[in-house]
Enzyme design. Structure first.
Site, PDB file in Angstrom:
ATOM      1  N   ASN A   7       0.799  -1.185   0.061  1.00  0.00           N
ATOM      2  CA  ASN A   7      -0.042   0.071   0.166  1.00  0.00           C
ATOM      3  C   ASN A   7       0.817   1.026  -0.034  1.00  0.00           C
ATOM      4  OD1 ASN A   7      -1.491   2.248   1.040  1.00  0.00           O
ATOM      5  ND2 ASN A   7      -3.080   0.786   1.559  1.00  0.00           N
ATOM      6  N   ASP A   9      -0.272   4.724   0.043  1.00  0.00           N
ATOM      7  CA  ASP A   9      -0.975   5.838   0.508  1.00  0.00           C
ATOM      8  C   ASP A   9       0.037   6.711   1.184  1.00  0.00           C
ATOM      9  OD1 ASP A   9      -3.170   4.408  -0.439  1.00  0.00           O
ATOM     10  OD2 ASP A   9      -4.172   4.021   1.305  1.00  0.00           O
ATOM     11  N   HIS A  10       0.898   6.177   1.875  1.00  0.00           N
ATOM     12  CA  HIS A  10       1.692   6.997   2.934  1.00  0.00           C
ATOM     13  C   HIS A  10       2.566   8.009   2.268  1.00  0.00           C
ATOM     14  CE1 HIS A  10      -0.315   5.717   6.138  1.00  0.00           C
ATOM     15  NE2 HIS A  10       0.925   5.342   6.950  1.00  0.00           N
ATOM     16  N   ARG A  18       3.124  18.984   1.115  1.00  0.00           N
ATOM     17  CA  ARG A  18       3.771  20.191   0.483  1.00  0.00           C
ATOM     18  C   ARG A  18       2.951  20.485  -0.840  1.00  0.00           C
ATOM     19  NH1 ARG A  18       9.242  21.810   1.668  1.00  0.00           N
ATOM     20  NH2 ARG A  18       8.979  21.819   3.884  1.00  0.00           N
ATOM     21  N   HIS A  43      -5.501   3.456  -1.634  1.00  0.00           N
ATOM     22  CA  HIS A  43      -7.134   3.991  -0.995  1.00  0.00           C
ATOM     23  C   HIS A  43      -7.394   5.392  -1.465  1.00  0.00           C
ATOM     24  CE1 HIS A  43      -9.836   4.275   2.815  1.00  0.00           C
ATOM     25  NE2 HIS A  43     -10.595   4.548   1.700  1.00  0.00           N
ATOM     26  N   ARG A  45      -9.705   8.140  -1.314  1.00  0.00           N
ATOM     27  CA  ARG A  45     -10.500   8.366  -0.294  1.00  0.00           C
ATOM     28  C   ARG A  45     -11.618   9.556  -0.701  1.00  0.00           C
ATOM     29  NH1 ARG A  45      -9.118   6.536   5.404  1.00  0.00           N
ATOM     30  NH2 ARG A  45     -10.871   8.021   5.836  1.00  0.00           N
ATOM     31  N   ARG A  49      -7.311  12.790   0.479  1.00  0.00           N
ATOM     32  CA  ARG A  49      -6.215  13.339   1.611  1.00  0.00           C
ATOM     33  C   ARG A  49      -4.913  12.937   1.217  1.00  0.00           C
ATOM     34  NH1 ARG A  49      -7.737  10.019   7.091  1.00  0.00           N
ATOM     35  NH2 ARG A  49      -9.447  11.030   6.997  1.00  0.00           N
ATOM     36  N   HIS A  50      -4.703  11.680   0.655  1.00  0.00           N
ATOM     37  CA  HIS A  50      -3.581  11.430   0.073  1.00  0.00           C
ATOM     38  C   HIS A  50      -3.596  10.920  -1.473  1.00  0.00           C
ATOM     39  CE1 HIS A  50      -5.334   7.569   1.301  1.00  0.00           C
ATOM     40  NE2 HIS A  50      -5.187   7.676   2.520  1.00  0.00           N
ATOM     41  N   GLU A  70      -8.863   0.376  -3.029  1.00  0.00           N
ATOM     42  CA  GLU A  70      -9.494   0.332  -1.726  1.00  0.00           C
ATOM     43  C   GLU A  70     -10.646   1.587  -1.861  1.00  0.00           C
ATOM     44  OE1 GLU A  70      -7.364   0.829   1.809  1.00  0.00           O
ATOM     45  OE2 GLU A  70      -6.367  -0.950   1.419  1.00  0.00           O
ATOM     46  N   THR A 100      -7.041   6.233   9.979  1.00  0.00           N
ATOM     47  CA  THR A 100      -6.838   5.286   8.853  1.00  0.00           C
ATOM     48  C   THR A 100      -8.032   4.548   9.020  1.00  0.00           C
ATOM     49  OG1 THR A 100      -5.658   3.321   8.068  1.00  0.00           O
ATOM     50  CG2 THR A 100      -5.567   3.715  10.499  1.00  0.00           C
ATOM     51  N   THR A 101      -8.400   3.389   8.409  1.00  0.00           N
ATOM     52  CA  THR A 101      -9.704   2.717   8.178  1.00  0.00           C
ATOM     53  C   THR A 101      -9.534   2.199   9.699  1.00  0.00           C
ATOM     54  OG1 THR A 101      -8.828   2.271   5.887  1.00  0.00           O
ATOM     55  CG2 THR A 101     -10.828   1.154   7.099  1.00  0.00           C
ATOM     56  N   GLU A 151     -11.107  -9.401   2.897  1.00  0.00           N
ATOM     57  CA  GLU A 151      -9.898  -8.920   3.177  1.00  0.00           C
ATOM     58  C   GLU A 151     -10.169  -9.102   5.003  1.00  0.00           C
ATOM     59  OE1 GLU A 151      -7.610  -5.574   1.830  1.00  0.00           O
ATOM     60  OE2 GLU A 151      -6.498  -5.543   3.749  1.00  0.00           O
ATOM     61  N   HIS A 191      -3.806  -4.692   7.855  1.00  0.00           N
ATOM     62  CA  HIS A 191      -3.916  -3.802   8.671  1.00  0.00           C
ATOM     63  C   HIS A 191      -3.100  -3.780  10.034  1.00  0.00           C
ATOM     64  CE1 HIS A 191      -5.881  -0.006   9.452  1.00  0.00           C
ATOM     65  NE2 HIS A 191      -5.711  -0.122  10.769  1.00  0.00           N
ATOM     66  N   GLY A 192      -2.075  -3.206  10.244  1.00  0.00           N
ATOM     67  CA  GLY A 192      -1.029  -3.075  11.180  1.00  0.00           C
ATOM     68  C   GLY A 192      -0.142  -4.235  11.291  1.00  0.00           C
ATOM     69  N   GLY A 213       1.250  -1.372   4.378  1.00  0.00           N
ATOM     70  CA  GLY A 213       1.459  -0.166   4.001  1.00  0.00           C
ATOM     71  C   GLY A 213       2.379   0.736   4.975  1.00  0.00           C
TER      72      GLY A 213
HETATM   73  N1  PXP Z   1      -6.024  -3.184   4.115  1.00  0.00           N
HETATM   74  C1  PXP Z   1      -6.795  -2.036   4.456  1.00  0.00           C
HETATM   75  C2  PXP Z   1      -8.301  -2.492   3.903  1.00  0.00           C
HETATM   76  C3  PXP Z   1      -6.651  -0.589   4.907  1.00  0.00           C
HETATM   77  O1  PXP Z   1      -7.471  -0.056   4.725  1.00  0.00           O
HETATM   78  C4  PXP Z   1      -5.220  -0.705   5.209  1.00  0.00           C
HETATM   79  C5  PXP Z   1      -4.828   0.808   5.627  1.00  0.00           C
HETATM   80  O2  PXP Z   1      -4.858   1.513   4.491  1.00  0.00           O
HETATM   81  C6  PXP Z   1      -4.419  -1.566   4.940  1.00  0.00           C
HETATM   82  C7  PXP Z   1      -4.675  -2.888   4.606  1.00  0.00           C
HETATM   83  C8  PXP Z   1      -2.817  -1.360   5.187  1.00  0.00           C
HETATM   84  O3  PXP Z   1      -2.783  -1.144   6.632  1.00  0.00           O
HETATM   85  P1  PXP Z   1      -1.399  -0.671   6.987  1.00  0.00           P
HETATM   86  O4  PXP Z   1      -1.129   0.667   6.625  1.00  0.00           O
HETATM   87  O5  PXP Z   1      -1.548  -0.677   8.887  1.00  0.00           O
HETATM   88  O6  PXP Z   1      -0.119  -1.800   6.813  1.00  0.00           O
END
Ligand code: PXP
Length: 239
Positions: A7, A9-10, A18, A43, A45, A49-50, A70, A100-101, A151, A191-192, A213
């Site tokens: 992922n 997104d970050h 910026r 993702h 959104r 935002r990103h 996403e 975050t989600t 997921e 996630h996490g 991510g």
């Molecule tokens: N899966 C989904 C559905 C998410 O929303 C996210 C966070 O954007 C992730 C996976 C990835 O999570 P993490 O950034 O904590 O690795």
């Protein structure tokens, strides 16, 4: 063998800080693929935002593995997905103020709107995954609305502070995978997940792909910082 979806997104979050052009998530996705990622996840959104619409369009053209989009199950997002045709759409809950989600979709209580979104996406040829907690009722509801994949939200496992609660959550996830498989639904997870907990997570059999991510981008900043500073030191000192 399990797959890794990265992922990015970050990367876009840093760019948006910026409002300029760098770092570009499109370049980050290409590097992730060169490093062996099996897929790229973004993702888009509602508040942009990103990730921006431009990123989705370019990534659709450049991603050589698989692009997982996403998104919230809104009419706007369904229309964008049908226009850009990602390889998969993962429907997630979205709240404006969340960082975050937070938590999975409540499929049971939103059967109608979710079925409508799933039908439109699948009708357009896009497989659909639903981001849900490892809850048997939610999995049965995901089956009823016609999801190809779920997921599993691994946040509770990732945030467990002792082995006992981690084990309890792993068993819950294991049972969720078995139920989904029985219903003919594919299983991804995310996630996490990080460099410390992924080994235990992968002891659960049957999960096809992990979407990660935050920990990957965080590590990239730290392992890449020395090189970045050295490059700038050279330019400053030897100008
Ligand atoms: N899966 C989904 C559905 C998410 O929303 C996210 C966070 O954007 C992730 C996976 C990835 O999570 P993490 O950034 O904590 O690795």
């Amino acid at each position: 063998m399990a797959k890794l979806g990265v992922n990015v997104d970050h990367v876009a979050t840093i760019r948006q800080a910026r409002g300029g052009a760098e770092p570009d998530p499109v370049a980050a996705a290409a590097i992730a693929e060169l490093a062996g990622a099996d897929g790229i996840t973004i993702h888009l959104r509602e508040d942009r935002r990103h990730i921006q619409d431009r990123d989705l369009k370019l990534l659709r053209q450049t991603v050589k593995t698989r692009l997982n989009l996403e998104m919230a199950a809104t009419d706007e997002m369904v229309a964008i997905a049908l226009q850009t045709m990602p390889d998969m759409c993962t429907l997630v809950p979205e709240k404006r103020l969340e960082l975050t989600t937070e938590g999975g979709l409540d499929v049971r209580c939103n059967m109608e709107p979710l079925k409508s979104a799933v039908d439109r996406l699948r009708g357009g040829g896009i497989p659909v995954s639903l981001f849900i907690d490892a809850d048997p009722d939610q999995i049965k509801a995901a089956d009823k609305v016609g999801a190809d994949y779920i997921e599993i939200h691994t946040g509770i496992f990732a945030e467990a502070t002792d082995w006992k609660s981690e084990d309890r959550e792993l068993i819950r996830i294991e049972n969720a995978v078995k139920l989904a498989q029985k219903l003919g639904i594919g299983v991804n997870a995310g996630h996490g997940l990080n460099y410390g907990n992924i080994k235990r997570m992968t002891t659960v059999r049957g999960i096809e792909e992990y979407n990660i991510g935050h920990s990957i981008i965080s590590r990239a900043i730290l392992v890449g910082l020395e090189r970045a500073v050295r490059d700038m030191v050279e330019l400053v000192r030897f100008a």
